[in-house]
Design a protein around this motif. Sequence first.
Motif, PDB file in Angstrom:
ATOM      1  N   LEU A  92       0.848  -1.193   0.000  1.00 50.17           N
ATOM      2  CA  LEU A  92       0.000   0.000   0.000  1.00 50.17           C
ATOM      3  C   LEU A  92       0.883   1.243   0.000  1.00 50.17           C
ATOM      4  O   LEU A  92       1.733   1.407   0.880  1.00 50.17           O
ATOM      5  CB  LEU A  92      -0.916  -0.001   1.228  1.00 50.17           C
ATOM      6  N   CYS A  93       0.664   2.137  -0.976  1.00 53.00           N
ATOM      7  CA  CYS A  93       1.537   3.303  -1.151  1.00 53.00           C
ATOM      8  C   CYS A  93       0.733   4.600  -1.078  1.00 53.00           C
ATOM      9  O   CYS A  93      -0.388   4.680  -1.584  1.00 53.00           O
ATOM     10  CB  CYS A  93       2.261   3.239  -2.494  1.00 53.00           C
ATOM     11  N   ASN A  94       1.359   5.608  -0.444  1.00 60.53           N
ATOM     12  CA  ASN A  94       0.794   6.956  -0.385  1.00 60.53           C
ATOM     13  C   ASN A  94       1.530   7.815  -1.404  1.00 60.53           C
ATOM     14  O   ASN A  94       2.691   8.155  -1.225  1.00 60.53           O
ATOM     15  CB  ASN A  94       0.951   7.530   1.021  1.00 60.53           C
ATOM     16  N   SER A 130       5.536   7.081   0.212  1.00 63.34           N
ATOM     17  CA  SER A 130       6.102   5.900   0.863  1.00 63.34           C
ATOM     18  C   SER A 130       5.098   4.754   0.789  1.00 63.34           C
ATOM     19  O   SER A 130       3.914   4.958   0.524  1.00 63.34           O
ATOM     20  CB  SER A 130       6.470   6.188   2.323  1.00 63.34           C
ATOM     21  N   CYS A 131       5.607   3.555   1.028  1.00 60.72           N
ATOM     22  CA  CYS A 131       4.776   2.343   0.968  1.00 60.72           C
ATOM     23  C   CYS A 131       4.914   1.551   2.260  1.00 60.72           C
ATOM     24  O   CYS A 131       5.951   1.611   2.938  1.00 60.72           O
ATOM     25  CB  CYS A 131       5.181   1.472  -0.217  1.00 60.72           C
ATOM     26  N   ILE A 132       3.875   0.806   2.606  1.00 60.47           N
ATOM     27  CA  ILE A 132       3.892  -0.033   3.794  1.00 60.47           C
ATOM     28  C   ILE A 132       3.455  -1.442   3.415  1.00 60.47           C
ATOM     29  O   ILE A 132       2.764  -1.658   2.413  1.00 60.47           O
ATOM     30  CB  ILE A 132       2.967   0.530   4.896  1.00 60.47           C
ATOM     31  N   PRO A 133       3.852  -2.447   4.221  1.00 60.57           N
ATOM     32  CA  PRO A 133       3.456  -3.832   3.917  1.00 60.57           C
ATOM     33  C   PRO A 133       2.027  -4.123   4.372  1.00 60.57           C
ATOM     34  O   PRO A 133       1.437  -3.382   5.161  1.00 60.57           O
ATOM     35  CB  PRO A 133       4.470  -4.654   4.720  1.00 60.57           C
ATOM     36  N   CYS A 134       1.524  -5.203   3.861  1.00 58.33           N
ATOM     37  CA  CYS A 134       0.209  -5.693   4.264  1.00 58.33           C
ATOM     38  C   CYS A 134       0.364  -7.160   4.651  1.00 58.33           C
ATOM     39  O   CYS A 134       0.969  -7.944   3.913  1.00 58.33           O
ATOM     40  CB  CYS A 134      -0.787  -5.545   3.111  1.00 58.33           C
ATOM     41  N   ILE A 135      -0.148  -7.523   5.831  1.00 59.28           N
ATOM     42  CA  ILE A 135      -0.066  -8.903   6.307  1.00 59.28           C
ATOM     43  C   ILE A 135      -1.485  -9.447   6.443  1.00 59.28           C
ATOM     44  O   ILE A 135      -2.308  -8.881   7.157  1.00 59.28           O
ATOM     45  CB  ILE A 135       0.672  -9.000   7.647  1.00 59.28           C
ATOM     46  N   ILE A 136      -1.750 -10.543   5.760  1.00 62.54           N
ATOM     47  CA  ILE A 136      -3.084 -11.138   5.759  1.00 62.54           C
ATOM     48  C   ILE A 136      -2.983 -12.575   6.232  1.00 62.54           C
ATOM     49  O   ILE A 136      -2.078 -13.319   5.836  1.00 62.54           O
ATOM     50  CB  ILE A 136      -3.717 -11.083   4.354  1.00 62.54           C
ATOM     51  N   ARG A 137      -3.917 -12.967   7.083  1.00 64.40           N
ATOM     52  CA  ARG A 137      -3.987 -14.351   7.593  1.00 64.40           C
ATOM     53  C   ARG A 137      -5.122 -15.094   6.889  1.00 64.40           C
ATOM     54  O   ARG A 137      -6.241 -14.599   6.786  1.00 64.40           O
ATOM     55  CB  ARG A 137      -4.227 -14.358   9.102  1.00 64.40           C
ATOM     56  N   PHE A 138      -4.795 -16.279   6.410  1.00 62.34           N
ATOM     57  CA  PHE A 138      -5.776 -17.158   5.762  1.00 62.34           C
ATOM     58  C   PHE A 138      -6.035 -18.338   6.681  1.00 62.34           C
ATOM     59  O   PHE A 138      -5.138 -19.119   6.977  1.00 62.34           O
ATOM     60  CB  PHE A 138      -5.242 -17.622   4.409  1.00 62.34           C
ATOM     61  N   SER A 139      -7.273 -18.449   7.175  1.00 59.35           N
ATOM     62  CA  SER A 139      -7.649 -19.518   8.120  1.00 59.35           C
ATOM     63  C   SER A 139      -8.868 -20.249   7.568  1.00 59.35           C
ATOM     64  O   SER A 139     -10.002 -19.990   7.978  1.00 59.35           O
ATOM     65  CB  SER A 139      -7.961 -18.935   9.500  1.00 59.35           C
ATOM     66  N   PRO A 140      -8.666 -21.172   6.640  1.00 59.87           N
ATOM     67  CA  PRO A 140      -9.810 -21.834   6.012  1.00 59.87           C
ATOM     68  C   PRO A 140     -10.517 -22.795   6.960  1.00 59.87           C
ATOM     69  O   PRO A 140      -9.890 -23.522   7.725  1.00 59.87           O
ATOM     70  CB  PRO A 140      -9.180 -22.591   4.844  1.00 59.87           C
ATOM     71  N   THR A 141     -11.838 -22.776   6.899  1.00 63.18           N
ATOM     72  CA  THR A 141     -12.653 -23.711   7.680  1.00 63.18           C
ATOM     73  C   THR A 141     -13.288 -24.780   6.799  1.00 63.18           C
ATOM     74  O   THR A 141     -13.801 -25.771   7.298  1.00 63.18           O
ATOM     75  CB  THR A 141     -13.760 -22.953   8.432  1.00 63.18           C
ATOM     76  N   THR A 142     -13.266 -24.541   5.487  1.00 64.85           N
ATOM     77  CA  THR A 142     -13.760 -25.525   4.527  1.00 64.85           C
ATOM     78  C   THR A 142     -12.793 -25.577   3.354  1.00 64.85           C
ATOM     79  O   THR A 142     -12.030 -24.646   3.123  1.00 64.85           O
ATOM     80  CB  THR A 142     -15.172 -25.147   4.010  1.00 64.85           C
ATOM     81  N   SER A 143     -12.838 -26.662   2.614  1.00 65.48           N
ATOM     82  CA  SER A 143     -11.938 -26.808   1.479  1.00 65.48           C
ATOM     83  C   SER A 143     -12.526 -26.133   0.247  1.00 65.48           C
ATOM     84  O   SER A 143     -13.711 -25.790   0.199  1.00 65.48           O
ATOM     85  CB  SER A 143     -11.700 -28.296   1.189  1.00 65.48           C
ATOM     86  N   GLY A 144     -11.669 -25.929  -0.748  1.00 61.87           N
ATOM     87  CA  GLY A 144     -12.107 -25.333  -1.991  1.00 61.87           C
ATOM     88  C   GLY A 144     -11.477 -23.977  -2.232  1.00 61.87           C
ATOM     89  O   GLY A 144     -10.682 -23.481  -1.432  1.00 61.87           O
ATOM     90  N   LYS A 145     -11.846 -23.367  -3.352  1.00 63.63           N
ATOM     91  CA  LYS A 145     -11.322 -22.059  -3.718  1.00 63.63           C
ATOM     92  C   LYS A 145     -12.074 -20.962  -2.965  1.00 63.63           C
ATOM     93  O   LYS A 145     -13.292 -21.016  -2.822  1.00 63.63           O
ATOM     94  CB  LYS A 145     -11.447 -21.846  -5.218  1.00 63.63           C
ATOM     95  N   LYS A 146     -11.329 -19.956  -2.499  1.00 65.83           N
ATOM     96  CA  LYS A 146     -11.892 -18.851  -1.715  1.00 65.83           C
ATOM     97  C   LYS A 146     -11.587 -17.524  -2.399  1.00 65.83           C
ATOM     98  O   LYS A 146     -10.540 -17.361  -3.030  1.00 65.83           O
ATOM     99  CB  LYS A 146     -11.316 -18.843  -0.294  1.00 65.83           C
TER     100      LYS A 146
END
Length: 288
Positions: A92-94, A130-146
């Motif tokens: 993400l950049c400003n 300037s730019c900053i990082p992005c941290i995303i958590r993926f916690s699947p509860t079912t199988s398949g494409k999300k």
Amino acid sequence: PADTAKDTLGYVYTIKSYKNTLTLSDTSFKSIGSQDIAIRVSGRIMTPFDESDAPFSITTPLLTLTSSTISFTGIEGVLVGDKKDSVFNGFLCNRSRAQVVLDQAIIQGIDSTQFEVLQPNAGTLIQPDSCIPCIIRFSPTTSGKKQATIVLGNSCINVQASIYAEAYAMSASIIPIQWNQRRVKTNKTLFSLFKNEGEIPLTIISLSNKDLSHFVLDNTILLPMTILPGDSAVLSVTFTPTDTIQYHDTLMVECKELQSPLLASLDGIGILPVFSSKGYTFADSKTG
């Protein structure tokens, strides 16, 4: 409409349009950007808070993303019940000339509950250019494409990107072996079936049991052994009782991908051979 609008004190004020520079008796306004501003010319009551000799600027915040998509596809080990955190550096950049303060990030879409934004948080300050990082958590509860959408920014401006991920179910089973009664000092080989019931390959890295004197595993199996989804592996065990007692052991199968080994019980009973007698009547015969 001009000359008909009134302020809260009842004074009539005029609406006019100006470009670039507006000069009044006591104030000069010069536009150097592309943002429209509204200035009340008449009917305004001057107060100390209205008076300023300092220049001011109106800046339009400009946020950009280095990518319009975020993909978890292909990251090894995104399994149902597991969680994976992925860091997207400089995401993400400003691009404006002023600081931008972020509100809480929002994740939208049918699979929004499968994702969580760990960074940036609400109140994060992005410096100009300037730019900053992005941290995303993926916690699947079912199988398949999300799929979901992440929205970053504030009430003035926001940007969004699509999130794509795929989760896999992992499951396996193994059948116990029951010999029932078996005569002492004799042996018999039976088979257990290890089945991959999940959606990713499983690799058997170890086969073991404790009672090696009475339960012997097939030593011709080559490890590691990869079992594809839906396939099975036949595991043979030979039981040889040496006494008239009940025997019990456990076949332990360890897979690289599974956190705990799979267990199958091995049970048999040693017995003695059963003897019985039967009478026999000879037919009459001559002496000698």
